[in-house]
Design a protein around this motif. Structure first.
Motif, PDB file in Angstrom:
ATOM      1  N   HIS A 126      55.937  -3.754  60.975  1.00 16.13           N
ATOM      2  CA  HIS A 126      54.500  -3.629  60.764  1.00 16.13           C
ATOM      3  C   HIS A 126      54.225  -2.544  59.726  1.00 16.13           C
ATOM      4  N   VAL A 127      53.065  -2.663  59.085  1.00 15.05           N
ATOM      5  CA  VAL A 127      52.603  -1.618  58.164  1.00 15.05           C
ATOM      6  C   VAL A 127      51.648  -0.724  58.936  1.00 15.05           C
ATOM      7  N   SER A 128      51.944   0.565  58.986  1.00 13.61           N
ATOM      8  CA  SER A 128      51.114   1.489  59.758  1.00 13.61           C
ATOM      9  C   SER A 128      50.389   2.513  58.888  1.00 13.61           C
ATOM     10  N   SER A 129      50.553   2.419  57.572  1.00 17.19           N
ATOM     11  CA  SER A 129      49.827   3.308  56.661  1.00 17.19           C
ATOM     12  C   SER A 129      49.490   2.542  55.391  1.00 17.19           C
ATOM     13  N   GLN A 130      48.404   2.912  54.729  1.00 21.46           N
ATOM     14  CA  GLN A 130      47.910   2.157  53.585  1.00 21.46           C
ATOM     15  C   GLN A 130      48.942   2.057  52.465  1.00 21.46           C
ATOM     16  N   ASN A 131      49.652   3.122  52.219  1.00 24.49           N
ATOM     17  CA  ASN A 131      50.617   3.127  51.120  1.00 24.49           C
ATOM     18  C   ASN A 131      52.049   2.877  51.588  1.00 24.49           C
ATOM     19  N   VAL A 148      60.243  13.610  69.111  1.00 17.26           N
ATOM     20  CA  VAL A 148      59.034  13.083  68.477  1.00 17.26           C
ATOM     21  C   VAL A 148      57.825  13.876  68.956  1.00 17.26           C
ATOM     22  N   ASN A 149      56.994  14.317  68.017  1.00 19.89           N
ATOM     23  CA  ASN A 149      55.747  14.999  68.355  1.00 19.89           C
ATOM     24  C   ASN A 149      54.715  13.916  68.673  1.00 19.89           C
ATOM     25  N   VAL A 150      54.575  13.601  69.946  1.00 20.18           N
ATOM     26  CA  VAL A 150      53.762  12.458  70.364  1.00 20.18           C
ATOM     27  C   VAL A 150      52.303  12.618  69.948  1.00 20.18           C
ATOM     28  N   ARG A 151      51.748  13.792  70.146  1.00 22.97           N
ATOM     29  CA  ARG A 151      50.342  14.004  69.797  1.00 22.97           C
ATOM     30  C   ARG A 151      50.116  13.810  68.290  1.00 22.97           C
ATOM     31  N   LYS A 152      51.022  14.316  67.485  1.00 24.95           N
ATOM     32  CA  LYS A 152      50.901  14.183  66.030  1.00 24.95           C
ATOM     33  C   LYS A 152      50.957  12.717  65.611  1.00 24.95           C
ATOM     34  N   VAL A 153      51.844  11.963  66.226  1.00 23.92           N
ATOM     35  CA  VAL A 153      51.963  10.536  65.917  1.00 23.92           C
ATOM     36  C   VAL A 153      50.681   9.799  66.298  1.00 23.92           C
ATOM     37  N   LEU A 154      50.133  10.121  67.461  1.00 19.79           N
ATOM     38  CA  LEU A 154      48.901   9.464  67.902  1.00 19.79           C
ATOM     39  C   LEU A 154      47.728   9.805  66.988  1.00 19.79           C
ATOM     40  N   MET A 155      47.675  11.036  66.516  1.00 18.17           N
ATOM     41  CA  MET A 155      46.614  11.431  65.588  1.00 18.17           C
ATOM     42  C   MET A 155      46.708  10.613  64.298  1.00 18.17           C
ATOM     43  N   ALA A 156      47.928  10.393  63.824  1.00 15.38           N
ATOM     44  CA  ALA A 156      48.127   9.597  62.609  1.00 15.38           C
ATOM     45  C   ALA A 156      47.697   8.150  62.835  1.00 15.38           C
ATOM     46  N   LYS A 157      47.972   7.631  64.018  1.00 18.73           N
ATOM     47  CA  LYS A 157      47.579   6.253  64.328  1.00 18.73           C
ATOM     48  C   LYS A 157      46.060   6.131  64.442  1.00 18.73           C
ATOM     49  N   ALA A 159      43.930   7.930  62.758  1.00 13.91           N
ATOM     50  CA  ALA A 159      43.436   7.991  61.383  1.00 13.91           C
ATOM     51  C   ALA A 159      43.626   6.645  60.690  1.00 13.91           C
ATOM     52  N   ALA A 160      44.767   6.003  60.934  1.00 11.59           N
ATOM     53  CA  ALA A 160      45.028   4.688  60.342  1.00 11.59           C
ATOM     54  C   ALA A 160      44.039   3.658  60.875  1.00 11.59           C
ATOM     55  N   SER A 161      43.715   3.764  62.156  1.00  9.55           N
ATOM     56  CA  SER A 161      42.755   2.845  62.767  1.00  9.55           C
ATOM     57  C   SER A 161      41.370   3.006  62.149  1.00  9.55           C
ATOM     58  N   GLU A 162      40.969   4.244  61.945  1.00 13.35           N
ATOM     59  CA  GLU A 162      39.650   4.502  61.357  1.00 13.35           C
ATOM     60  C   GLU A 162      39.563   3.944  59.938  1.00 13.35           C
ATOM     61  N   ARG A 163      40.631   4.107  59.169  1.00 19.08           N
ATOM     62  CA  ARG A 163      40.638   3.575  57.800  1.00 19.08           C
ATOM     63  C   ARG A 163      40.612   2.048  57.818  1.00 19.08           C
ATOM     64  N   LYS A 164      41.334   1.469  58.755  1.00 17.04           N
ATOM     65  CA  LYS A 164      41.374   0.007  58.851  1.00 17.04           C
ATOM     66  C   LYS A 164      39.995  -0.539  59.193  1.00 17.04           C
ATOM     67  N   ARG A 165      39.328   0.060  60.166  1.00 17.95           N
ATOM     68  CA  ARG A 165      38.011  -0.423  60.587  1.00 17.95           C
ATOM     69  C   ARG A 165      36.942  -0.167  59.529  1.00 17.95           C
ATOM     70  N   ALA A 166      37.181   0.825  58.676  1.00 16.36           N
ATOM     71  CA  ALA A 166      36.224   1.133  57.608  1.00 16.36           C
ATOM     72  C   ALA A 166      36.452   0.268  56.372  1.00 16.36           C
ATOM     73  N   GLY A 167      37.460  -0.595  56.428  1.00 14.77           N
ATOM     74  CA  GLY A 167      37.747  -1.470  55.300  1.00 14.77           C
ATOM     75  C   GLY A 167      38.444  -0.774  54.153  1.00 14.77           C
ATOM     76  N   ASP A 173      48.381  -3.022  59.520  1.00 17.82           N
ATOM     77  CA  ASP A 173      48.426  -4.120  60.479  1.00 17.82           C
ATOM     78  C   ASP A 173      47.095  -4.271  61.224  1.00 17.82           C
ATOM     79  N   GLU A 174      46.731  -5.523  61.507  1.00 20.07           N
ATOM     80  CA  GLU A 174      45.455  -5.821  62.156  1.00 20.07           C
ATOM     81  C   GLU A 174      45.315  -5.165  63.530  1.00 20.07           C
ATOM     82  N   ALA A 175      46.428  -4.925  64.196  1.00 16.53           N
ATOM     83  CA  ALA A 175      46.372  -4.329  65.532  1.00 16.53           C
ATOM     84  C   ALA A 175      45.682  -2.969  65.510  1.00 16.53           C
ATOM     85  N   TYR A 176      45.791  -2.257  64.393  1.00 17.33           N
ATOM     86  CA  TYR A 176      45.165  -0.939  64.293  1.00 17.33           C
ATOM     87  C   TYR A 176      43.646  -1.043  64.276  1.00 17.33           C
ATOM     88  N   GLY A 177      43.137  -2.156  63.781  1.00 14.26           N
ATOM     89  CA  GLY A 177      41.694  -2.332  63.714  1.00 14.26           C
ATOM     90  C   GLY A 177      41.042  -2.475  65.075  1.00 14.26           C
TER      91      GLY A 177
END
Length: 221
Positions: A126-131, A148-157, A159-167, A173-177
């Motif tokens: 899956h693609v989890s970041s725009q670039n 693994v820094n779990v909190r840091k990973v979740l924060m990144a996810k 942020a990816a979700s917010e960018r996905k929903r904002a177009g 990946d669509e799952a982030y939306g």
């Protein structure tokens, strides 16, 4: 007379001088009735205690699998029979429900879309970041061992979700939306993900023996 040590290695002596084979099944080794899984995390003790479906059926979607689990949880909650193994608390339980949720407008992790039990990975890319490029979905088991820094990973996810929903991130990946999380949900999700770290084999049985009932007499989201 020569004695075959190889034959004795797999046996124990009873009190009457007879030999009995060492326990071979998981149930015999752990002395836990009906135990079939070889996974040894607090989460696995929770699944065992509450008879939660361990994996999706053939051709069952992650969303339908989550729905089946929610049905079981609702049944147990209504009868105040949710059992929490030692090491699991209400916060982690709520995090589990956020992890599973894929419908609604709040507290929706949609994590199960790519990280369904029991392995907590769909073994896909899956693609989890725009670039970024497509990467294999890692398992969420034993994140502590992998440091693994779990909190840091979740924060990144998030942020990816917010960018996905904002177009602003078509490649993600669509799952982030479908994710609907805020920083207040992170503590619960982190608490749940910590349940996926293995415990020593000798400690697993005590997780079950020392389980407590979760009070669900009031509304629990």
């Amino acid at each position: 007379m020569a004695i075959c040590l190889g034959c004795l290695a797999g046996a124990v002596t009873s009190g009457f001088g007879q030999t009995k084979p060492n326990p071979t099944s998981i149930e015999e080794k752990t002395k836990i009735h009906r135990l079939a899984t070889t996974n040894r995390a607090i989460y696995d003790a929770f699944v065992y205690l509450n008879r939660i479906p361990e994996k999706a059926e053939e051709d069952e979607t992650p969303e339908d699998f989550a729905g089946r689990i929610f049905g079981r949880l609702a049944n147990q909650e209504g009868r105040i029979l949710i059992k929490l193994p030692e090491g699991m608390d209400r916060q982690a339980y709520l995090g589990y429900k956020i992890f599973l949720e894929s419908e609604g407008t709040a507290k929706m992790g949609n994590c199960i879309a790519c990280h369904a039990p029991p392995d907590f990975t769909d073994l896909k890319e899956h693609v989890s970041s725009q670039n970024g490029s497509k990467k294999p979905t890692p398992s969420l088991r034993n994140l502590a061992k992998r440091k693994v820094n779990v909190r840091k990973v979740l924060m990144a996810k998030m942020a990816a979700s917010e960018r996905k929903r904002a177009g602003k991130a078509e490649k993600i990946d669509e799952a982030y939306g479908k994710m609907r999380l805020n920083k207040g949900d992170l503590a619960e999700l982190v608490a749940f993900l910590n349940l996926l770290n293995d415990v020593p084999e000798k400690d697993f049985r005590n997780l079950i023996l020392n389980a407590k009932i979760l009070d669900t007499s009031e509304d629990i989201e």
